[in-house]
Design a protein around this motif. Structure first.
Motif, mmCIF file in Angstrom:
data_model
loop_
_atom_site.group_PDB
_atom_site.id
_atom_site.type_symbol
_atom_site.label_atom_id
_atom_site.label_comp_id
_atom_site.label_asym_id
_atom_site.label_seq_id
_atom_site.Cartn_x
_atom_site.Cartn_y
_atom_site.Cartn_z
ATOM 1 N N SER A 92 -53.300 49.060 10.847
ATOM 2 C CA SER A 92 -54.267 48.100 11.326
ATOM 3 C C SER A 92 -53.858 47.611 12.700
ATOM 4 C CB SER A 92 -54.389 46.935 10.353
ATOM 5 O OG SER A 92 -53.226 46.160 10.373
ATOM 6 N N THR A 93 -54.814 47.121 13.459
ATOM 7 C CA THR A 93 -54.523 46.598 14.784
ATOM 8 C C THR A 93 -54.525 45.078 14.746
ATOM 9 O OG1 THR A 93 -56.837 46.593 15.439
ATOM 10 C CG2 THR A 93 -55.583 48.589 15.914
ATOM 11 N N HIS A 94 -53.815 44.504 15.676
ATOM 12 C CA HIS A 94 -53.795 43.059 15.853
ATOM 13 C C HIS A 94 -54.258 42.807 17.272
ATOM 14 C CE1 HIS A 94 -51.652 42.610 12.094
ATOM 15 N NE2 HIS A 94 -50.870 43.605 12.475
ATOM 16 N N SER A 95 -55.065 41.763 17.469
ATOM 17 C CA SER A 95 -55.603 41.553 18.798
ATOM 18 C C SER A 95 -55.581 40.082 19.188
ATOM 19 C CB SER A 95 -57.037 42.089 18.887
ATOM 20 O OG SER A 95 -57.894 41.358 18.048
ATOM 21 N N ALA A 96 -55.659 39.876 20.502
ATOM 22 C CA ALA A 96 -55.784 38.543 21.086
ATOM 23 C C ALA A 96 -56.962 38.599 22.046
ATOM 24 C CB ALA A 96 -54.508 38.160 21.826
ATOM 25 N N ASP A 97 -57.781 37.546 22.062
ATOM 26 C CA ASP A 97 -58.981 37.512 22.895
ATOM 27 C C ASP A 97 -58.992 36.270 23.772
ATOM 28 O OD1 ASP A 97 -60.357 39.795 21.649
ATOM 29 O OD2 ASP A 97 -60.446 38.491 19.898
ATOM 30 N N ILE A 98 -59.526 36.438 24.990
ATOM 31 C CA ILE A 98 -59.750 35.314 25.904
ATOM 32 C C ILE A 98 -61.170 35.442 26.431
ATOM 33 C CG2 ILE A 98 -59.089 34.234 28.082
ATOM 34 C CD1 ILE A 98 -56.285 35.424 27.679
ATOM 35 N N SER A 99 -61.929 34.353 26.394
ATOM 36 C CA SER A 99 -63.297 34.344 26.924
ATOM 37 C C SER A 99 -63.430 33.216 27.941
ATOM 38 C CB SER A 99 -64.317 34.121 25.805
ATOM 39 O OG SER A 99 -64.272 35.162 24.873
ATOM 40 N N ALA A 100 -64.243 33.472 28.986
ATOM 41 C CA ALA A 100 -64.474 32.450 30.013
ATOM 42 C C ALA A 100 -65.844 32.679 30.628
ATOM 43 C CB ALA A 100 -63.392 32.534 31.091
ATOM 44 N N ASP A 101 -66.418 31.627 31.178
ATOM 45 C CA ASP A 101 -67.655 31.738 31.947
ATOM 46 C C ASP A 101 -67.289 31.656 33.423
ATOM 47 O OD1 ASP A 101 -69.502 31.982 29.852
ATOM 48 O OD2 ASP A 101 -69.450 29.822 29.514
ATOM 49 N N ILE A 102 -67.726 32.669 34.189
ATOM 50 C CA ILE A 102 -67.407 32.739 35.621
ATOM 51 C C ILE A 102 -68.709 32.678 36.393
ATOM 52 C CG2 ILE A 102 -66.372 34.141 37.429
ATOM 53 C CD1 ILE A 102 -64.594 35.395 35.272
ATOM 54 N N ALA A 103 -68.786 31.741 37.337
ATOM 55 C CA ALA A 103 -70.003 31.560 38.136
ATOM 56 C C ALA A 103 -70.378 32.867 38.815
ATOM 57 C CB ALA A 103 -69.787 30.462 39.167
ATOM 58 N N GLY A 104 -71.613 33.275 38.657
ATOM 59 C CA GLY A 104 -72.107 34.487 39.288
ATOM 60 C C GLY A 104 -71.927 35.735 38.435
ATOM 61 N N GLY A 127 -71.347 35.424 34.806
ATOM 62 C CA GLY A 127 -71.643 35.128 33.405
ATOM 63 C C GLY A 127 -70.359 35.102 32.601
ATOM 64 N N SER A 128 -70.434 35.613 31.400
ATOM 65 C CA SER A 128 -69.247 35.562 30.546
ATOM 66 C C SER A 128 -68.296 36.713 30.864
ATOM 67 C CB SER A 128 -69.649 35.613 29.073
ATOM 68 O OG SER A 128 -70.210 36.869 28.770
ATOM 69 N N ALA A 129 -67.017 36.419 30.751
ATOM 70 C CA ALA A 129 -65.967 37.421 30.945
ATOM 71 C C ALA A 129 -65.041 37.351 29.737
ATOM 72 C CB ALA A 129 -65.192 37.147 32.226
ATOM 73 N N GLU A 130 -64.599 38.509 29.276
ATOM 74 C CA GLU A 130 -63.722 38.569 28.125
ATOM 75 C C GLU A 130 -62.576 39.528 28.401
ATOM 76 O OE1 GLU A 130 -66.039 39.732 24.760
ATOM 77 O OE2 GLU A 130 -67.231 37.907 24.765
ATOM 78 N N ALA A 131 -61.410 39.152 27.906
ATOM 79 C CA ALA A 131 -60.236 40.024 27.954
ATOM 80 C C ALA A 131 -59.704 40.133 26.535
ATOM 81 C CB ALA A 131 -59.171 39.452 28.883
ATOM 82 N N GLU A 132 -59.423 41.354 26.115
ATOM 83 C CA GLU A 132 -58.917 41.584 24.769
ATOM 84 C C GLU A 132 -57.691 42.481 24.851
ATOM 85 O OE1 GLU A 132 -60.547 43.015 20.437
ATOM 86 O OE2 GLU A 132 -61.313 44.061 22.193
ATOM 87 N N GLY A 137 -71.117 41.765 30.532
ATOM 88 C CA GLY A 137 -71.524 42.853 29.652
ATOM 89 C C GLY A 137 -71.090 44.233 30.114
ATOM 90 N N THR A 138 -70.370 44.327 31.252
ATOM 91 C CA THR A 138 -69.907 45.615 31.776
ATOM 92 C C THR A 138 -68.398 45.733 31.590
ATOM 93 O OG1 THR A 138 -71.648 45.588 33.452
ATOM 94 C CG2 THR A 138 -69.788 47.068 33.842
#
Length: 129
Positions: A1-13, A15-20, A61-62
């Motif tokens: 199984s995998t274990h993960s950590a996620d970070i989400s933020a809203d960046i002006a211009g 929209g949403s940004a995510e790092a996993e 979304g990209t």
């Protein structure tokens, strides 16, 4: 199984940004030493740890980045094992694993540093043949 950590933020211009970050696999090569009394064994262990981490960065979304790295480090811990019969033993073990820190993304002044260190606790059932 995998274990993960996620970070989400809203960046002006953007929209949403995510790092996993995911730990796809983990292996260890350890030595253990301890003290046995009656049917119990109390021990400490330590050694080499290795694994693969994978990072994904998405903005608006990209998918902007998706890479994996093989990481190496160390592990240390302790455990206890109890012989229920001459063939079957049960126990528990604690481990601390450190696969180090690494800059996994650096572009246009935006960077992501990944520090992979965690604790594990597991239950053991051993059958001797």
């Amino acid at each position: 199984s995998t274990h993960s950590a996620d970070i989400s933020a809203d960046i002006a211009g953007l929209g949403s940004a995510e790092a996993e970050s995911e730990l796809n696999y983990l292996g260890t090569v350890r030595a253990r030493a301890g003290y046995a009394f009656d049917r119990a064994l109390v021990y400490a262990h330590g050694g080499f740890a290795y694994g693969e981490t994978e990072q994904t960065i998405t903005a608006g979304g990209t998918k902007l980045f998706n890479e994996s790295q093989t990481r190496t480090g160390w592990t240390v811990g302790a455990g206890v094992e109890f012989a229920v019969t001459n063939r079957i033993s049960v126990g528990t073990e604690y481990s601390y694993v450190d696969l180090g820190d690494e800059r996994v993304f650096d572009d246009a002044g935006v960077f992501v540093d990944e520090d992979v260190a965690f604790h594990t606790v597991k239950a053991l059932i051993n059958v001797r043949f």
